[in-house]
Structure formats: structure tokens, C-alpha cells
Design an enzyme around this catalytic site. Structure first.
Site, PDB file in Angstrom:
ATOM      1  N   GLU A  49       0.853  -1.194   0.000  1.00  0.00           N
ATOM      2  CA  GLU A  49       0.000   0.000   0.000  1.00  0.00           C
ATOM      3  C   GLU A  49       0.880   1.231   0.000  1.00  0.00           C
ATOM      4  OE1 GLU A  49      -2.956   0.508   2.988  1.00  0.00           O
ATOM      5  OE2 GLU A  49      -3.733  -1.521   2.756  1.00  0.00           O
ATOM      6  N   ASP A  60      -6.499   8.932   9.864  1.00  0.00           N
ATOM      7  CA  ASP A  60      -5.173   8.546  10.319  1.00  0.00           C
ATOM      8  C   ASP A  60      -4.811   9.187  11.649  1.00  0.00           C
ATOM      9  OD1 ASP A  60      -4.323   6.884   8.105  1.00  0.00           O
ATOM     10  OD2 ASP A  60      -4.400   8.715   6.912  1.00  0.00           O
TER      11      ASP A  60
END
EC number: 4.2.1.20
Length: 271
Positions: A49, A60
Site C-alpha cells: 500500500e 489517520d
């Protein structure tokens, strides 16, 4: 057949799960992140990724937020991230690459043009964190037309009744967000994972990758054994961050990340 399906089929034949490490593009600069990317397959990455730096990464935690900021300061743009993938493909045409990021840069780029350019660069799949299924038609057709897998996110609090709707049109694999919260905070227990995955498997035969909070080799081994893949992100970025001096890479940056990845990969293969 996509690289993602090819890789998962091969791993299933081997009888083991996948390891999917994450790196933030351009963190702390293009040269270092590209060197890490190129070294990941040999260190044990089955799929990779690549995070696209964004100014407001709402899903995040602090670790990846800081990495995104470093990437942006180093000059990352969506166009440059695709160039980075293209450079990786010059030496590796087999390892699946998934871009993970947010909708705004794609929308600004133009979804149709982005999907075409991403596929030509060598991207295999997309995880768009803030794109709900209700608005997926913005990019779904273009992605499918370009041969890009759309990877859906499923959370612990996704109702059973919603699962068929969310998974409609999904391909590649399913990304199970193992905690309700942001990345890099806590880790789901083994019981939580064992209880969560059967309800998803009833709805889809796609491989399930477990992410958010997978930090240790032992956790990665369990996730890859319970699901079909373990995604490791914040742990690797934390290691990278500890090697920096005034935000710049040192001689320890690349080897420290790849050594940690090898340790996690060894545990996953042993599982």
C-alpha cells in the site's frame, strides 16, 4: 486477471496469508521512499500500500499524519506519486500496488483521467478512505474500465444489513478496519477479530485484509492467519521517524524499515 487476484490465489495455494506493508509516498523524500518501496518485496511484502499524502487525513492517527506532512513538504502530489509507481514498475511487474488515500486529490485530478493514468503507471487497486458507497459512482465505472480494483472498507460497527450494499462492486480484497477509531492507536483483540470475520465471509468470498493497529510480528501473524492478510502501517512509519534527523533521512532509515519488515514477514510466513 489482476495482479491482486493472482497474488492472493498464489498465496492460497501456498497455504498462507499475505503481508501488506504501507509506506507514505515521499516520506521523508522521494529518493528514500522509493528505495524503501523497491526493497519491500525482497523484505517480504506480498502486496504494498502506498499512501498518497493529503493535508487532512481524517482516518489517520498522529504517526501517519506526520508522515503525510513530511511527504507534502517534500513535494508530493498525486501526479508525482503515480510517477513513483511507474519508477517502481521498471524493476517489478509482479508485486500488487494499492494506492490508499482520500477523495479530494482524485476529484481535483479528474476521476476518469486519474484512473487511466493510475492503471498506466502500474497501480492495481484503490482504497479511498472517505468515499462512501453512496457516492462511489463518482469513480467506480472509470476504475473498473481501467482494470483497477476497488477495495471496500468494512468496520466493526458496519451493520450486517449494510454489508451486501457496501460490498457490491468490490474487487481485489476487503479491507477490515479492525478498530473503531484512527490508525495507530489501539489493536483489536484476537477474540474481536475471530468474531468479526465470519459475518463478512458470509457476504463475500474476497480475501480479507486486516488493518489499523497491527504493530507487532505476533499480531501480524495472527491477523494473516485469521483473515487473509495483515496490513502494517504505523509501526513501520514509527521506525522510519525515529531514524530521521531534523526531518531528513540518515544511513539507518532504509535498513531499519526493511529489517523490521523482514521480522514481521518471517512471523507471517511462520503462521
Amino acid at each position: 486477471m489482476s495482479r491482486i487476484k493472482t497474488r492472493f490465489d498464489a498465496l492460497k495455494a501456498e497455504g498462507r496469508g499475505a503481508l501488506i506493508p504501507y509506506l507514505q509516498a515521499y516520506d521523508p523524500d522521494l529518493e528514500t521512499s522509493l528505495e524503501i518501496l523497491r526493497g519491500m518485496p525482497a523484505a517480504g511484502a506480498d502486496l504494498i500500500e502506498i499512501g498518497v499524502p493529503f493535508s487532512d487525513p481524517s482516518a489517520d492517527g498522529p504517526t501517519i499524519q506526520a508522515a503525510a506532512l513530511r511527504g507534502l513538504k517534500a513535494g508530493a502530489t498525486l501526479t508525482k506519486v503515480l510517477e513513483m509507481v511507474r519508477a517502481f514498475r521498471e524493476g517489478d511487474n509482479e508485486t500488487p500496488i494499492i494506492l490508499m488515500g482520500y477523495l479530494n486529490p482524485i476529484d481535483s485530478y479528474g476521476p476518469a483521467r486519474f484512473c487511466k493514468d493510475a492503471a498506466q503507471a502500474g497501480v492495481d487497486g484503490l482504497i479511498i478512505v472517505d468515499l462512501p458507497k453512496e457516492e462511489a459512482d463518482l469513480i467506480e465505472g472509470d476504475a473498473q474500465g481501467s482494470g483497477l480494483d476497488i477495495i471496500r472498507l468494512i468496520a466493526p460497527n458496519t451493520p450486517d444489513a449494510r454489508l451486501p450494499y457496501v460490498l457490491d462492486g468490490a474487487s481485489g480484497f476487503i479491507y477490515y478496519v479492525s478498530i473503531t477509531g484512527i490508525t495507530g492507536t489501539r489493536t483489536a483483540s484476537e477474540d474481536e477479530l475471530a468474531n468479526a470475520l465470519p459475518r463478512i465471509r458470509k457476504m463475500s468470498d474476497l480475501p480479507i485484509a486486516i488493518g489499523f493497529g497491527i504493530r507487532t510480528p505476533e499480531q501480524a501473524a495472527y491477523a494473516s492467519r485469521t483473515g487473509d492478510a495483515a496490513v502494517v502501517a504505523s509501526a513501520l512509519i514509527s521506525t522510519l521517524a525515529t531514524t530521521l534527523e531534523n526531518g531528513r533521512p540518515t544511513a539507518q532509515t532504509v535498513p531499519s524499515v526493511l529489517t523490521q519488515l523482514k521480522e514481521i514477514a518471517s512471523a507471517v510466513r511462520g503462521a
